[in-house]
Enzyme design. Sequence first.
Site, PDB file in Angstrom:
ATOM      1  N   TYR A 134       0.507   4.964  -1.154  1.00 30.10           N
ATOM      2  CA  TYR A 134       1.182   4.363  -1.814  1.00 30.10           C
ATOM      3  C   TYR A 134       1.730   5.555  -3.065  1.00 30.10           C
ATOM      4  O   TYR A 134       2.628   5.266  -3.841  1.00 30.10           O
ATOM      5  CB  TYR A 134      -0.222   3.262  -3.259  1.00 30.10           C
ATOM      6  CG  TYR A 134      -0.046   2.501  -2.876  1.00 30.10           C
ATOM      7  CD1 TYR A 134       1.471   1.126  -3.040  1.00 30.10           C
ATOM      8  CD2 TYR A 134      -1.034   1.308  -1.963  1.00 30.10           C
ATOM      9  CE1 TYR A 134       0.930   0.296  -3.005  1.00 30.10           C
ATOM     10  CE2 TYR A 134      -1.311  -0.496  -1.688  1.00 30.10           C
ATOM     11  CZ  TYR A 134       0.127  -0.802  -2.053  1.00 30.10           C
ATOM     12  OH  TYR A 134       0.125  -1.622  -1.210  1.00 30.10           O
ATOM     13  N   HIS A 194      -5.588  -1.502  -5.981  1.00 32.97           N
ATOM     14  CA  HIS A 194      -5.369  -1.550  -4.564  1.00 32.97           C
ATOM     15  C   HIS A 194      -6.749  -0.423  -3.965  1.00 32.97           C
ATOM     16  O   HIS A 194      -6.426   0.443  -2.362  1.00 32.97           O
ATOM     17  CB  HIS A 194      -3.923  -0.795  -4.277  1.00 32.97           C
ATOM     18  CG  HIS A 194      -2.958  -1.829  -4.119  1.00 32.97           C
ATOM     19  ND1 HIS A 194      -2.584  -2.463  -2.913  1.00 32.97           N
ATOM     20  CD2 HIS A 194      -1.867  -1.097  -5.281  1.00 32.97           C
ATOM     21  CE1 HIS A 194      -2.092  -3.499  -4.087  1.00 32.97           C
ATOM     22  NE2 HIS A 194      -1.542  -2.653  -4.988  1.00 32.97           N
ATOM     23  N   HIS A 235     -10.427   0.525  -2.054  1.00 26.45           N
ATOM     24  CA  HIS A 235     -11.175  -0.242  -2.051  1.00 26.45           C
ATOM     25  C   HIS A 235     -12.845   0.365  -2.333  1.00 26.45           C
ATOM     26  O   HIS A 235     -13.419   1.547  -3.049  1.00 26.45           O
ATOM     27  CB  HIS A 235     -11.988   0.143  -0.364  1.00 26.45           C
ATOM     28  CG  HIS A 235     -10.258   0.138   0.413  1.00 26.45           C
ATOM     29  ND1 HIS A 235     -10.183  -0.323   1.519  1.00 26.45           N
ATOM     30  CD2 HIS A 235      -9.482  -0.655  -0.131  1.00 26.45           C
ATOM     31  CE1 HIS A 235      -9.576  -1.100   2.023  1.00 26.45           C
ATOM     32  NE2 HIS A 235      -8.329  -1.227   0.817  1.00 26.45           N
ATOM     33  N   ARG A 249      -3.527  -6.693   6.027  1.00 27.22           N
ATOM     34  CA  ARG A 249      -1.912  -6.856   5.802  1.00 27.22           C
ATOM     35  C   ARG A 249      -1.337  -7.179   7.056  1.00 27.22           C
ATOM     36  O   ARG A 249      -1.002  -5.987   7.884  1.00 27.22           O
ATOM     37  CB  ARG A 249      -1.662  -6.242   4.659  1.00 27.22           C
ATOM     38  CG  ARG A 249      -0.219  -6.488   4.421  1.00 27.22           C
ATOM     39  CD  ARG A 249       0.335  -6.303   2.899  1.00 27.22           C
ATOM     40  NE  ARG A 249       1.621  -6.715   2.066  1.00 27.22           N
ATOM     41  CZ  ARG A 249       2.219  -5.804   1.571  1.00 27.22           C
ATOM     42  NH1 ARG A 249       2.045  -5.148   0.559  1.00 27.22           N
ATOM     43  NH2 ARG A 249       3.326  -6.633   0.571  1.00 27.22           N
TER      44      ARG A 249
END
Length: 735
Positions: free
Chosen positions: A258, A416, A418, A441
């Site tokens: 990201y 986002h 984990h 995804r």
Amino acid sequence: MNLKTIKAIGLTALFVVLSEGVFAQSGPVLLLSKKEAAAINSHLKDYKLMGKSFGKIKRTADKALEKKIEVPIPSDNGGGYTHEKHKQNYRELYNAGLAYQVTGERKYADFVEKMLLEYAKVYPGLPLHPMRKQEQNSGKLFWQGLNDCVWLVHGIQAYDLVRENISAGNRTIIERDVFRSMAAFLSESDSGKDTFNKIHNHGTWAVAGEGMTGYVLGDKDMVDRALYGSAKDKKTGFLKQIEQLFSPDGYYSEGPYYQRYALQPFMVFAEAINRNQPELKIFDYRGQVLKKAVNTVLQLTDSKGYFFPINDALKEKNFMTEELVFATNIAYENYNDPAILPVISQQNEVTVSGAGLKAAEAIQQAGKLDYIKNPMVIADGPEGKSGGLSLFRMPTKNKDEQLTAVFKYASQGMGHGHFDRLGILLYNNDKEILQDYGAARFLNVESKSGGRYLDENKTWAQQSVAHNTVIVDEESHYKGDWKAAEKQNPELQFSDISNPETLQITSAVERNAYPGVLMQRTVAMIGAETPFILDIFTLRSDKAHQYDLNFMYSGHIMETAFKYDPAVATLTPMGKTNGYEHLWKLAEGRANVGVSKFTWLNDSRFYTISTMTDANTKLFMTRLGAADPNFNLRNESGYMVRVGDRKDYTFVSVIEPHGSFDPKLESVQDPHSKVANISLLQQDASYTAVRVTFTNKETYTLLFANAATAPNTTHKLSIEGKKYEWKGNYTVIKK
């Protein structure tokens, strides 16, 4: 359109009358000036990279001009026709605008004008997207507002490039019904305001679109809202995002995947700010943190430039993407950092902009360029106090081979993130040895949940058992609650990469992932004939627990130095929830008293995990794919070391590359582990001491203080009648 949006448009239109001319200039004002466009045109044959890049832009624009302009009513999920068409449209708008500025051919400007007039007919009356999701802010052109923001960032640049050639009447229509309408929706509507003021990559795209629109339209209010938040109180907005989303080392809290995506609006908007308000000195803000952000994200890649798949990440992304072409070009233009040039050369394209022109000229004049990947300790958090990442890199004796370990003790990374506290990854060049699943995804593949994140992203990919870390009582860290995890961070105890050819080491503590359980992991990459990883994971609790040390490996099992019972006829899942339900139990092993070894082959190299075990240790071989009726998950493999009914326990493992396999020559060398013994010499609240013995009789003894100490602090230990003394956090003794 709701009443609030209409009012917002009206207020913005009123304000622009009052502020007309504050920023307005003749010609483009964002990323490409008339002078730069002329220079690009004159150097297309001189600077090969610019010639190649502009040729691609022009071909795309020419192809667009051959087709009928279409602005469909939005109806599809990601990957559907209308979704992809609106993405294609903003790219064609941008490419045609660039083609016009460089060539001066009016047909490209006419195309941009006609398409924007078509959007002007449609956009103001569009409702919220029909495929929106309740838990996300909706767009109008796309199912999520983020994509509308991306459209605006590209669309306003296209308009900037051709605006002076559009009649006053059509400019009024386009600015009112496209750009002001869209900016108002994205910043003031019920669906958009929350995103606009969010410290998040969605918010970055939103403020970049609004601010760049403000510069083009000469609207100071738009620019100020983008810089300082919708209330202009400096609690949100672009500057606050730079302050909150990057650490002092340039690490982005959501992870490198990201960070790549967010760097385009960060760098593009910063470039626009610098050209229109140079007094803000945006590229010097926070100690030139944008420069550090570009350098850090480039370092967070394997030998082929693919990002380490930390948090929600797709493994297919590398630093060749459009976002980082913009970022590297703008960084080079503003910081003159030659270290970035090798990456620009590998990207093999530049942006058609002032920044791209400077980068292309530098590449043309440069000789052979090699990008250097260094060991790094990267702090996380706005103040650099929210844990971080350690990148260990060490060459082996094989030509052009580098072993890379990633130790993650960073913050959660928002939604986002984990649940992988104290997790590790291991690479040999670009080969994943111990891997992270990344995100579950299929981006923009409509048949797979509309291209969105799959349900398995939550049930598997984000769960702790999907990572190379310890899971307590088969429960994910923080019970899988990212908001709870966001409030707590691991703590770096010590780290040292000052002698990278000999030793790279980090120790970190996680105190809050499980109530009443302290987790400490110490990872060392040790230089030997072949570098190896010494991994020490300690758990402390007043209550007894089950501890699972999980390794998700990539490759094919070669051998085990322990006996196991394979599941030949029937497979059963490892558990019922928290990701365990997705793992098939392929075999259960009976651990040795001493050391248990697990060896696999990846490409041409053998790897062995040697772990100190006892008769009560259980060993499992697993494979991903259970509870997956829609076949959404990759069939990846795992190896788990389990101890039960323990309060305090320390896993000690050696992860060792060795030997080679050449199927062409039918040659196999050193396929067996060279670890002879592993001993935990001391483990208490203050100190840990471990010894590894190899078959050639070499020993490596690592002694360290569990808590951080000053470099000049003297430590003394007596173990098995032998006295040890050292200064600082640790010492390694080789014999």
